[in-house]
Design an enzyme around this catalytic site. Sequence first.
Site, PDB file in Angstrom:
ATOM      1  N   CYS A  42      -7.205  30.901  -1.284  1.00  0.00           N
ATOM      2  CA  CYS A  42      -6.496  30.339  -2.639  1.00  0.00           C
ATOM      3  C   CYS A  42      -6.753  28.594  -2.590  1.00  0.00           C
ATOM      4  O   CYS A  42      -6.110  28.109  -3.507  1.00  0.00           O
ATOM      5  CB  CYS A  42      -4.954  30.644  -2.447  1.00  0.00           C
ATOM      6  SG  CYS A  42      -4.722  32.302  -1.960  1.00  0.00           S
ATOM      7  N   CYS A  78       7.893  35.390  -5.267  1.00  0.00           N
ATOM      8  CA  CYS A  78       6.504  35.462  -5.117  1.00  0.00           C
ATOM      9  C   CYS A  78       5.838  35.051  -6.458  1.00  0.00           C
ATOM     10  O   CYS A  78       6.167  35.369  -7.616  1.00  0.00           O
ATOM     11  CB  CYS A  78       5.931  36.900  -5.090  1.00  0.00           C
ATOM     12  SG  CYS A  78       6.658  37.905  -3.642  1.00  0.00           S
ATOM     13  N   SER A  79       4.450  34.501  -6.359  1.00  0.00           N
ATOM     14  CA  SER A  79       3.768  34.189  -7.223  1.00  0.00           C
ATOM     15  C   SER A  79       3.476  35.405  -7.781  1.00  0.00           C
ATOM     16  O   SER A  79       3.000  36.564  -7.048  1.00  0.00           O
ATOM     17  CB  SER A  79       2.546  33.398  -6.914  1.00  0.00           C
ATOM     18  OG  SER A  79       1.692  33.704  -5.751  1.00  0.00           O
ATOM     19  N   ILE A 115       0.149  38.314  -9.899  1.00  0.00           N
ATOM     20  CA  ILE A 115      -1.181  38.461  -9.808  1.00  0.00           C
ATOM     21  C   ILE A 115      -1.841  38.154 -11.263  1.00  0.00           C
ATOM     22  O   ILE A 115      -1.281  38.452 -12.189  1.00  0.00           O
ATOM     23  CB  ILE A 115      -1.361  40.082  -9.692  1.00  0.00           C
ATOM     24  CG1 ILE A 115      -1.023  40.305  -8.200  1.00  0.00           C
ATOM     25  CG2 ILE A 115      -2.977  40.566  -9.689  1.00  0.00           C
ATOM     26  CD1 ILE A 115      -0.689  41.892  -7.847  1.00  0.00           C
ATOM     27  N   HIS A 119      -0.939  32.496 -10.701  1.00  0.00           N
ATOM     28  CA  HIS A 119      -2.015  31.979  -9.432  1.00  0.00           C
ATOM     29  C   HIS A 119      -3.357  32.914  -9.386  1.00  0.00           C
ATOM     30  O   HIS A 119      -3.358  34.004  -8.552  1.00  0.00           O
ATOM     31  CB  HIS A 119      -1.069  32.255  -8.019  1.00  0.00           C
ATOM     32  CG  HIS A 119      -1.424  31.951  -6.982  1.00  0.00           C
ATOM     33  ND1 HIS A 119      -2.768  30.927  -6.909  1.00  0.00           N
ATOM     34  CD2 HIS A 119      -1.449  32.427  -5.554  1.00  0.00           C
ATOM     35  CE1 HIS A 119      -3.000  30.798  -5.621  1.00  0.00           C
ATOM     36  NE2 HIS A 119      -2.344  31.621  -4.870  1.00  0.00           N
TER      37      HIS A 119
HETATM   38  N1  COA Z   1       7.322  37.148 -10.778  1.00  0.00           N
HETATM   39  C1  COA Z   1       7.911  37.687 -11.656  1.00  0.00           C
HETATM   40  N2  COA Z   1       7.748  39.021 -12.424  1.00  0.00           N
HETATM   41  C2  COA Z   1       6.703  39.778 -11.802  1.00  0.00           C
HETATM   42  C3  COA Z   1       5.883  39.256 -10.700  1.00  0.00           C
HETATM   43  C4  COA Z   1       6.254  37.871 -10.068  1.00  0.00           C
HETATM   44  N3  COA Z   1       5.694  37.479  -9.069  1.00  0.00           N
HETATM   45  N4  COA Z   1       5.102  40.318 -10.261  1.00  0.00           N
HETATM   46  C5  COA Z   1       5.051  41.209 -11.286  1.00  0.00           C
HETATM   47  N5  COA Z   1       6.088  40.831 -12.274  1.00  0.00           N
HETATM   48  C6  COA Z   1       6.742  41.717 -13.214  1.00  0.00           C
HETATM   49  C7  COA Z   1       5.734  42.310 -14.047  1.00  0.00           C
HETATM   50  O1  COA Z   1       5.511  41.392 -15.088  1.00  0.00           O
HETATM   51  C8  COA Z   1       6.261  43.572 -14.520  1.00  0.00           C
HETATM   52  O2  COA Z   1       7.153  43.310 -15.356  1.00  0.00           O
HETATM   53  P1  COA Z   1       7.534  44.165 -16.672  1.00  0.00           P
HETATM   54  O3  COA Z   1       7.974  45.596 -16.049  1.00  0.00           O
HETATM   55  O4  COA Z   1       8.329  43.673 -17.591  1.00  0.00           O
HETATM   56  O5  COA Z   1       5.935  44.604 -17.333  1.00  0.00           O
HETATM   57  C9  COA Z   1       7.050  43.947 -13.208  1.00  0.00           C
HETATM   58  O6  COA Z   1       7.411  42.817 -12.432  1.00  0.00           O
HETATM   59  C10 COA Z   1       6.485  44.919 -12.352  1.00  0.00           C
HETATM   60  O7  COA Z   1       5.033  44.373 -12.320  1.00  0.00           O
HETATM   61  P2  COA Z   1       3.977  44.949 -11.305  1.00  0.00           P
HETATM   62  O8  COA Z   1       2.670  44.508 -11.438  1.00  0.00           O
HETATM   63  O9  COA Z   1       4.258  46.740 -11.069  1.00  0.00           O
HETATM   64  O10 COA Z   1       4.482  44.388  -9.781  1.00  0.00           O
HETATM   65  P3  COA Z   1       3.975  44.861  -8.499  1.00  0.00           P
HETATM   66  O11 COA Z   1       5.078  45.431  -7.639  1.00  0.00           O
HETATM   67  O12 COA Z   1       2.558  45.386  -8.523  1.00  0.00           O
HETATM   68  O13 COA Z   1       3.757  43.280  -7.883  1.00  0.00           O
HETATM   69  C11 COA Z   1       4.124  41.706  -6.216  1.00  0.00           C
HETATM   70  C12 COA Z   1       4.514  42.582  -7.393  1.00  0.00           C
HETATM   71  C13 COA Z   1       5.161  40.821  -5.627  1.00  0.00           C
HETATM   72  C14 COA Z   1       3.597  42.677  -5.173  1.00  0.00           C
HETATM   73  C15 COA Z   1       2.705  40.810  -6.742  1.00  0.00           C
HETATM   74  O14 COA Z   1       3.046  40.215  -7.799  1.00  0.00           O
HETATM   75  C16 COA Z   1       2.209  40.057  -5.494  1.00  0.00           C
HETATM   76  O15 COA Z   1       1.563  40.749  -4.645  1.00  0.00           O
HETATM   77  N6  COA Z   1       2.300  38.850  -5.621  1.00  0.00           N
HETATM   78  C17 COA Z   1       1.726  37.804  -4.537  1.00  0.00           C
HETATM   79  C18 COA Z   1       0.411  37.656  -4.795  1.00  0.00           C
HETATM   80  C19 COA Z   1      -0.196  36.712  -3.673  1.00  0.00           C
HETATM   81  O16 COA Z   1      -0.097  37.067  -2.308  1.00  0.00           O
HETATM   82  N7  COA Z   1      -1.113  35.835  -3.864  1.00  0.00           N
HETATM   83  C20 COA Z   1      -1.600  35.168  -2.896  1.00  0.00           C
HETATM   84  C21 COA Z   1      -0.554  34.188  -2.178  1.00  0.00           C
HETATM   85  S1  COA Z   1      -1.303  33.360  -0.674  1.00  0.00           S
END
Ligand code: COA
Length: 388
Positions: free
Chosen positions: A85, A208-209, A211, A333
Amino acid sequence: MRDVAVVGVGETAFGEHWEKSLRDLSVAAGVAAIRDAGIEGADIEAMYIGNMSGGRFAGQEHLAALAADQSGLVGIPSTRVEAACASGGLAFRQACLAVASGRYDIVIAAGAEKMTDLQTVDVTTTLMGAGDQEWEGWLGMSFPGLYALMARRHMYEYGTTKEQMALFSVNGHKNAVLNPNAQFRFEITVEDVLKSALVADPLRLLDCSPITDGAAAVIVASKDIAKKFKNPIWLLGSGQATDALALHDRKSLTSLRAAKIAAKQAYKQSRTVPEKIDVAEVHDCFSINGLIALEDLGFCGVGKSGKFIEEGNIKRGAAVSINTSGGLKAKGHPVGATGVSQIVEIVKQLRGDAKKRQVHADFGLTHNVGGSGATVVVNILGKDPIER
Ligand code: COA
């Protein structure tokens, strides 16, 4: 080494770009930066592009040559830079070093990532390649899990609360409302964070940030060339350091050793101190990492970040305006692009081009973290070059 300045910036909106490929995003950001600088593609002598995992996210390796070709820059030396990252921050640093060394006068530094074409489980597995695969990944650890461990330890050692961590996300979302390029342009409350789905205890969805797809680019020039531009923004100091990949090999779970080393280098080179920094883009991939950044960068004392945030010190125009772009949490991110987009935001703030989210700023800082902290790049920029 010669002085270096940023003379052009560009980025795509961050978010889900179903209709655009990795190459489309890279080219769009590059063209925007070239136009912003008011130069021709032919003026660019070299390219550095940050990208964490084009091969796994988008099936596309060899991005450096592809980006040069598709941008009409075919022929120039183009180098892909990977530090998880922190790939973008490192691509910027490499571009600056290439100019500072005297080898080139005008270089483009870019970052790009296309993450949303995969299912979340595959994104998580790919991202975990930035951790210690043998000791962490294969045992089922994920990045939310690693940062959750850090959060737990910070809570245990310093009494940090979930509410204090949530406030970091609240600040990012508030700023993102004013950033047309941000993924999540809505405000949230502490209650929203605490009620959101549990991801890895104590971290919830709104800690969480997301995708993200996106790209960013900046044009870097040597002092003599930069002085001919209207509003060059100078790189005053740059630091980079590494640490053990695996958390269990670290001395501390509550601070990033690499961040402290990189910050020390950048402050020393730039002849600044934390109190002089007006605006900073810090790597809040998870809210806890935003708190740890405030401590590692010296904006507040060790273990004091929760209180520092509670007292309003990170808001726009406060002691240090943190993540005026929305940060990783709310701007988004796209891992390889993040470090370059942090530079874009700080340059806009220092130029006075940040529109509704503008703060008074003479000095700005970027803090870009790879993985759970095994690479950290810190850059300090200012309106004027250092008098030598
Ligand atoms: N913040 C706010 N809203 C979020 C979000 C976040 N981080 N991630 C997803 N959403 C929202 C989506 O927009 C979606 O909204 P909607 O239903 O109104 O369309 C809903 O939440 C579900 O989204 P979805 O894509 O199914 O979420 P997910 O469960 O697949 O993913 C996480 C959520 C937290 C697991 C994913 O964002 C993640 O892995 N984040 C961390 C990324 C990471 O590790 N980066 C590197 C760092 S070192």
